[in-house]
Write an enzyme that holds these catalytic residues in place. Structure first.
Site, PDB file in Angstrom:
ATOM      1  N   HIS A   1       0.029 -23.668   7.934  1.00  0.00           N
ATOM      2  CA  HIS A   1      -1.229 -23.878   8.645  1.00  0.00           C
ATOM      3  C   HIS A   1      -1.081 -24.509  10.027  1.00  0.00           C
ATOM      4  O   HIS A   1      -2.040 -24.494  10.794  1.00  0.00           O
ATOM      5  CB  HIS A   1      -2.160 -24.723   7.778  1.00  0.00           C
ATOM      6  CG  HIS A   1      -2.154 -24.265   6.357  1.00  0.00           C
ATOM      7  ND1 HIS A   1      -2.666 -23.034   5.963  1.00  0.00           N
ATOM      8  CD2 HIS A   1      -1.646 -24.826   5.236  1.00  0.00           C
ATOM      9  CE1 HIS A   1      -2.490 -22.883   4.669  1.00  0.00           C
ATOM     10  NE2 HIS A   1      -1.870 -23.948   4.203  1.00  0.00           N
TER      11      HIS A   1
ATOM     12  N   ARG B   1      -9.012 -21.370  -1.437  1.00  0.00           N
ATOM     13  CA  ARG B   1      -8.874 -22.822  -1.563  1.00  0.00           C
ATOM     14  C   ARG B   1      -9.582 -23.534  -0.413  1.00  0.00           C
ATOM     15  O   ARG B   1     -10.481 -22.992   0.212  1.00  0.00           O
ATOM     16  CB  ARG B   1      -7.391 -23.172  -1.666  1.00  0.00           C
ATOM     17  CG  ARG B   1      -6.790 -22.542  -2.938  1.00  0.00           C
ATOM     18  CD  ARG B   1      -5.372 -22.896  -3.182  1.00  0.00           C
ATOM     19  NE  ARG B   1      -5.223 -24.336  -3.338  1.00  0.00           N
ATOM     20  CZ  ARG B   1      -4.061 -24.948  -3.180  1.00  0.00           C
ATOM     21  NH1 ARG B   1      -2.981 -24.271  -2.861  1.00  0.00           N
ATOM     22  NH2 ARG B   1      -3.982 -26.254  -3.327  1.00  0.00           N
TER      23      ARG B   1
ATOM     24  N   ALA C   1       2.717 -25.979   3.135  1.00  0.00           N
ATOM     25  CA  ALA C   1       1.836 -26.641   4.104  1.00  0.00           C
ATOM     26  C   ALA C   1       2.176 -26.282   5.555  1.00  0.00           C
ATOM     27  O   ALA C   1       1.299 -26.308   6.418  1.00  0.00           O
ATOM     28  CB  ALA C   1       1.869 -28.151   3.926  1.00  0.00           C
TER      29      ALA C   1
ATOM     30  N   ARG D   1       3.504 -30.705  -9.875  1.00  0.00           N
ATOM     31  CA  ARG D   1       2.378 -30.799  -8.948  1.00  0.00           C
ATOM     32  C   ARG D   1       1.313 -29.762  -9.272  1.00  0.00           C
ATOM     33  O   ARG D   1       1.587 -28.558  -9.271  1.00  0.00           O
ATOM     34  CB  ARG D   1       2.873 -30.585  -7.515  1.00  0.00           C
ATOM     35  CG  ARG D   1       1.755 -30.591  -6.495  1.00  0.00           C
ATOM     36  CD  ARG D   1       2.284 -30.317  -5.096  1.00  0.00           C
ATOM     37  NE  ARG D   1       1.153 -30.242  -4.190  1.00  0.00           N
ATOM     38  CZ  ARG D   1       0.974 -29.262  -3.323  1.00  0.00           C
ATOM     39  NH1 ARG D   1       1.858 -28.299  -3.223  1.00  0.00           N
ATOM     40  NH2 ARG D   1      -0.081 -29.269  -2.542  1.00  0.00           N
TER      41      ARG D   1
ATOM     42  N   GLU E   1       5.908 -13.150   3.805  1.00  0.00           N
ATOM     43  CA  GLU E   1       5.268 -14.437   3.522  1.00  0.00           C
ATOM     44  C   GLU E   1       4.680 -14.379   2.110  1.00  0.00           C
ATOM     45  O   GLU E   1       3.991 -13.416   1.766  1.00  0.00           O
ATOM     46  CB  GLU E   1       4.164 -14.700   4.539  1.00  0.00           C
ATOM     47  CG  GLU E   1       3.413 -15.996   4.311  1.00  0.00           C
ATOM     48  CD  GLU E   1       2.234 -16.162   5.267  1.00  0.00           C
ATOM     49  OE1 GLU E   1       1.752 -17.289   5.389  1.00  0.00           O
ATOM     50  OE2 GLU E   1       1.785 -15.159   5.884  1.00  0.00           O
TER      51      GLU E   1
ATOM     52  N   HIS F   1       2.705 -16.747  -1.053  1.00  0.00           N
ATOM     53  CA  HIS F   1       2.033 -17.962  -1.528  1.00  0.00           C
ATOM     54  C   HIS F   1       1.742 -17.796  -3.007  1.00  0.00           C
ATOM     55  O   HIS F   1       1.208 -16.758  -3.420  1.00  0.00           O
ATOM     56  CB  HIS F   1       0.734 -18.218  -0.752  1.00  0.00           C
ATOM     57  CG  HIS F   1       0.986 -18.478   0.698  1.00  0.00           C
ATOM     58  ND1 HIS F   1       1.390 -19.717   1.158  1.00  0.00           N
ATOM     59  CD2 HIS F   1       0.942 -17.662   1.767  1.00  0.00           C
ATOM     60  CE1 HIS F   1       1.563 -19.640   2.468  1.00  0.00           C
ATOM     61  NE2 HIS F   1       1.302 -18.403   2.866  1.00  0.00           N
ATOM     62  N   ILE F   2       2.087 -18.797  -3.795  1.00  0.00           N
ATOM     63  CA  ILE F   2       1.865 -18.759  -5.235  1.00  0.00           C
ATOM     64  C   ILE F   2       0.373 -18.668  -5.530  1.00  0.00           C
ATOM     65  O   ILE F   2      -0.067 -17.863  -6.344  1.00  0.00           O
ATOM     66  CB  ILE F   2       2.501 -19.988  -5.904  1.00  0.00           C
ATOM     67  CG1 ILE F   2       4.027 -19.928  -5.738  1.00  0.00           C
ATOM     68  CG2 ILE F   2       2.100 -20.077  -7.380  1.00  0.00           C
ATOM     69  CD1 ILE F   2       4.757 -21.204  -6.101  1.00  0.00           C
ATOM     70  N   SER F   3      -0.406 -19.500  -4.852  1.00  0.00           N
ATOM     71  CA  SER F   3      -1.863 -19.457  -5.002  1.00  0.00           C
ATOM     72  C   SER F   3      -2.434 -18.564  -3.903  1.00  0.00           C
ATOM     73  O   SER F   3      -1.696 -18.055  -3.060  1.00  0.00           O
ATOM     74  CB  SER F   3      -2.458 -20.866  -4.899  1.00  0.00           C
ATOM     75  OG  SER F   3      -2.323 -21.363  -3.581  1.00  0.00           O
TER      76      SER F   3
ATOM     77  N   ASN G   1       7.914 -18.869   1.675  1.00  0.00           N
ATOM     78  CA  ASN G   1       6.710 -19.578   1.253  1.00  0.00           C
ATOM     79  C   ASN G   1       6.682 -20.845   2.107  1.00  0.00           C
ATOM     80  O   ASN G   1       7.318 -21.847   1.771  1.00  0.00           O
ATOM     81  CB  ASN G   1       6.720 -19.928  -0.234  1.00  0.00           C
ATOM     82  CG  ASN G   1       5.422 -20.584  -0.670  1.00  0.00           C
ATOM     83  OD1 ASN G   1       4.694 -21.149   0.143  1.00  0.00           O
ATOM     84  ND2 ASN G   1       5.139 -20.537  -1.962  1.00  0.00           N
TER      85      ASN G   1
ATOM     86  N   TYR H   1      -0.441 -24.142  -9.519  1.00  0.00           N
ATOM     87  CA  TYR H   1       0.896 -23.590  -9.312  1.00  0.00           C
ATOM     88  C   TYR H   1       1.619 -23.202 -10.589  1.00  0.00           C
ATOM     89  O   TYR H   1       2.719 -22.652 -10.530  1.00  0.00           O
ATOM     90  CB  TYR H   1       1.752 -24.581  -8.520  1.00  0.00           C
ATOM     91  CG  TYR H   1       1.167 -24.873  -7.159  1.00  0.00           C
ATOM     92  CD1 TYR H   1       1.220 -23.923  -6.147  1.00  0.00           C
ATOM     93  CD2 TYR H   1       0.538 -26.083  -6.894  1.00  0.00           C
ATOM     94  CE1 TYR H   1       0.677 -24.175  -4.905  1.00  0.00           C
ATOM     95  CE2 TYR H   1      -0.017 -26.339  -5.647  1.00  0.00           C
ATOM     96  CZ  TYR H   1       0.054 -25.378  -4.660  1.00  0.00           C
ATOM     97  OH  TYR H   1      -0.496 -25.634  -3.425  1.00  0.00           O
TER      98      TYR H   1
ATOM     99  N   PRO I   1       7.528 -27.451   1.998  1.00  0.00           N
ATOM    100  CA  PRO I   1       7.309 -28.766   1.392  1.00  0.00           C
ATOM    101  C   PRO I   1       6.552 -28.722   0.079  1.00  0.00           C
ATOM    102  O   PRO I   1       5.659 -27.905  -0.133  1.00  0.00           O
ATOM    103  CB  PRO I   1       6.511 -29.524   2.452  1.00  0.00           C
ATOM    104  CG  PRO I   1       5.899 -28.490   3.315  1.00  0.00           C
ATOM    105  CD  PRO I   1       6.851 -27.332   3.286  1.00  0.00           C
ATOM    106  N   ASN I   2       6.956 -29.631  -0.777  1.00  0.00           N
ATOM    107  CA  ASN I   2       6.362 -29.899  -2.083  1.00  0.00           C
ATOM    108  C   ASN I   2       6.661 -28.845  -3.134  1.00  0.00           C
ATOM    109  O   ASN I   2       6.319 -29.044  -4.301  1.00  0.00           O
ATOM    110  CB  ASN I   2       4.847 -30.144  -1.969  1.00  0.00           C
ATOM    111  CG  ASN I   2       4.543 -31.352  -1.123  1.00  0.00           C
ATOM    112  OD1 ASN I   2       5.133 -32.410  -1.321  1.00  0.00           O
ATOM    113  ND2 ASN I   2       3.662 -31.192  -0.158  1.00  0.00           N
TER     114      ASN I   2
END
Length: 148
Positions: A80, A110, A77, A18, A101, A103-105, A74, A23, A10-11
């Site tokens: 988690h 975070r 959300a 965003r 897996e 993740h961009i960040s 990726n 990102y 998502p997103n």
């Protein structure tokens, strides 16, 4: 030619819009082009998908199992809390199919709720905080795994 499916949760369709400070300014289309190029350099066919729909992402995991297709995931959300996605991802790795897996960040740097992944314990490997370069690293990793 080995096929890889890059699945984004998502997103991520909002990349470039965003939170560009987290990102970056590149878009999902930029990611599609980059992943296709990186795969092509390795003789791999890379398809990039994105959905905000958890059920659709789970169906893509099932399809990967049925077709024996390596996955770059990726989960965004879904990382988690999606035990449904974790169960589907486990079906991939239980079949010996690579699942990396990405993740961009760096979620560990975070908010506290982002520090736990239900996917990491299942994934073949995890790459975080490298921006789009993390996808290249994941594609390279899958290439290495399937060539051995």
């Amino acid at each position: 030619m080995t096929k890889i499916v890059v699945v984004n949760g998502p997103n991520l369709g909002r990349l470039g819009v965003r939170e560009p400070e987290i990102y970056g300014s590149e878009t999902l289309e930029d990611l599609r082009i980059a992943c296709s190029q990186w795969g092509s350099e390795l003789g791999m066919d890379v398809e990039v998908r994105q959905s905000d729909d958890e059920a659709e992402v789970i169906r893509w995991m099932h399809q990967a199992v049925d077709e024996k297709t390596p996955i770059v995931l990726n989960p965004a959300a879904f990382t988690h809390y999606s035990y449904g996605l974790a169960d589907a991802a486990a079906q991939v790795t239980d079949e010996g199919i690579p699942l990396i897996e990405v993740h961009i960040s760096n979620p560990a740097s975070r908010e506290s709720f982002r520090k736990y992944s239900v996917i990491s314990p299942i994934a073949t490997g995890t790459i975080t905080g490298m921006g789009f370069w993390g996808y290249k690293l994941a594609i390279d990793a899958i290439n290495h795994i399937v060539e051995d």
